[in-house]
Design an enzyme around this catalytic site. Structure first.
Site, mmCIF file in Angstrom:
data_model
loop_
_atom_site.group_PDB
_atom_site.id
_atom_site.type_symbol
_atom_site.label_atom_id
_atom_site.label_comp_id
_atom_site.label_asym_id
_atom_site.label_seq_id
_atom_site.Cartn_x
_atom_site.Cartn_y
_atom_site.Cartn_z
ATOM 1 N N ASP A 14 -48.917 21.975 12.210
ATOM 2 C CA ASP A 14 -48.055 20.796 12.864
ATOM 3 C C ASP A 14 -49.083 19.842 13.699
ATOM 4 O O ASP A 14 -50.277 20.456 13.659
ATOM 5 C CB ASP A 14 -46.917 21.402 13.778
ATOM 6 C CG ASP A 14 -46.148 20.186 14.587
ATOM 7 O OD1 ASP A 14 -45.995 19.556 13.980
ATOM 8 O OD2 ASP A 14 -46.044 20.547 15.891
ATOM 9 N N ASP A 16 -48.566 16.872 16.427
ATOM 10 C CA ASP A 16 -48.236 16.617 17.861
ATOM 11 C C ASP A 16 -47.907 17.896 18.564
ATOM 12 O O ASP A 16 -47.128 18.864 18.292
ATOM 13 C CB ASP A 16 -47.135 15.757 17.747
ATOM 14 C CG ASP A 16 -47.035 14.888 19.371
ATOM 15 O OD1 ASP A 16 -47.836 15.299 20.285
ATOM 16 O OD2 ASP A 16 -46.250 13.955 19.352
ATOM 17 N N ASP A 210 -46.247 24.292 17.560
ATOM 18 C CA ASP A 210 -45.838 24.328 19.262
ATOM 19 C C ASP A 210 -44.393 24.381 19.545
ATOM 20 O O ASP A 210 -44.082 24.230 20.424
ATOM 21 C CB ASP A 210 -46.551 23.041 19.817
ATOM 22 C CG ASP A 210 -45.925 21.942 19.556
ATOM 23 O OD1 ASP A 210 -45.646 21.578 18.130
ATOM 24 O OD2 ASP A 210 -45.621 21.108 20.459
#
Length: 282
Positions: A14, A16, A210
């Protein structure tokens, strides 16, 4: 010394909250990516944001100091366009979205139209208005199928949080009574396609993210190894409320970069296995 043989594992990563927050690179992210490239470990950056083309995404990552190329980026716009091209080659779409989505659809043989489309396709954008909604509602009720690039309810920006694709899609679903088909994370459509690009099996693939609801959920459902980094949206204290857990939890990519120095070529789940999980790792 780095071995010459290609490792039998790779990463879906991922962006961001994992590589950067806002306009700031998360410490250690550049070192982790550099290790992957030097060791020829396959990886793809996965983003649910459909606004930008992969070239645009790469330009941003390079400005942040990451040594990456277009082949390393896989967006929900790309996944959506590929999926539609498989479902109905040469089809038509009414699009609520921006350049990344429009470009991907064109590259996969789709025409973007403003009447009688095969699909209404919704992605992120800042041009959402009532006129677009009314047109989309009429088309969906007229038989067009509703496709979402993702169902993220909001998007983090430099100026705070703004409504995401999922929020726009919820409006259309409520107005029409039609449920959208979502292609982005945690959908297996996008995550399996990205895994196939790596040329790896399920057990050789690790999802690093995250966000529990997208990155980790998708990884768990597909049987990937999963690594949660605590540098983004999910905190250690959030984990007990989920019915599923990541296989490994680390503060950030910096710790994974350190593993390459300590344990040459071993994937993180083998190194961290047996060590305490959160909060002891933090």
């Amino acid at each position: 010394m780095v071995p010459h043989s290609t490792p039998k594992f790779g990463f879906l990563i991922d962006m961001d909250g994992v590589l950067y927050r806002g306009t700031d690179l998360i410490p250690g992210a550049d070192r982790f990516v550099r290790e992957l490239r030097e060791r020829d470990i396959p990886f793809r950056f996965l983003t649910n944001n459909s606004q930008r083309t992969r070239r645009d995404v790469v330009a941003r990552l390079v400005r942040l100091g990451l040594d990456v190329e277009e082949e390393h980026v896989f967006t929900s716009a790309m996944a959506t366009a590929r999926f539609l091209a498989q479902q109905k080659p040469g089809g038509t779409a009414y699009v609520i979205g921006e350049g990344g989505l429009l470009t991907a659809l064109h590259q996969h043989g789709y025409a973007v139209v403003d009447h009688d489309p095969d699909y209404v396709v919704v992605g992120e954008g800042r041009t959402f208005n009532l006129e677009l909604v009314e047109s989309a509602v009429r088309m969906i009720l007229g038989g067009a199928k509703l496709i979402a690039t993702n169902m993220d309810p909001n998007c983090p920006t430099q100026n705070g949080t703004r409504p995401g694709c999922g929020a726009f899609v919820a409006l259309l679903e409520t107005a029409t009574g039609v449920k959208a088909f979502s292609v982005g994370k945690p959908s297996p459509v996008m995550m399996r396609a990205a895994r196939k690009e790596l040329g790896l099996t399920t057990d050789q693939t690790t999802m690093i993210g995250d966000t529990m609801e997208t990155d980790i959920l998708g990884g768990v459902q597909l049987g990937f190894h999963t690594v949660l980094v605590l540098s983004g949206g999910t905190k250690a204290e959030d984990l007990p409320r989920y019915a599923y857990r990541p296989e490994t939890v680390v503060p950030s990519l910096a710790e994974l970069a350190d593993l390459f120095d300590e344990h040459d070529w071993l994937p993180p789940w083998k190194v961290v296995a047996g060590r305490p999980r959160v909060p002891a790792l933090v």
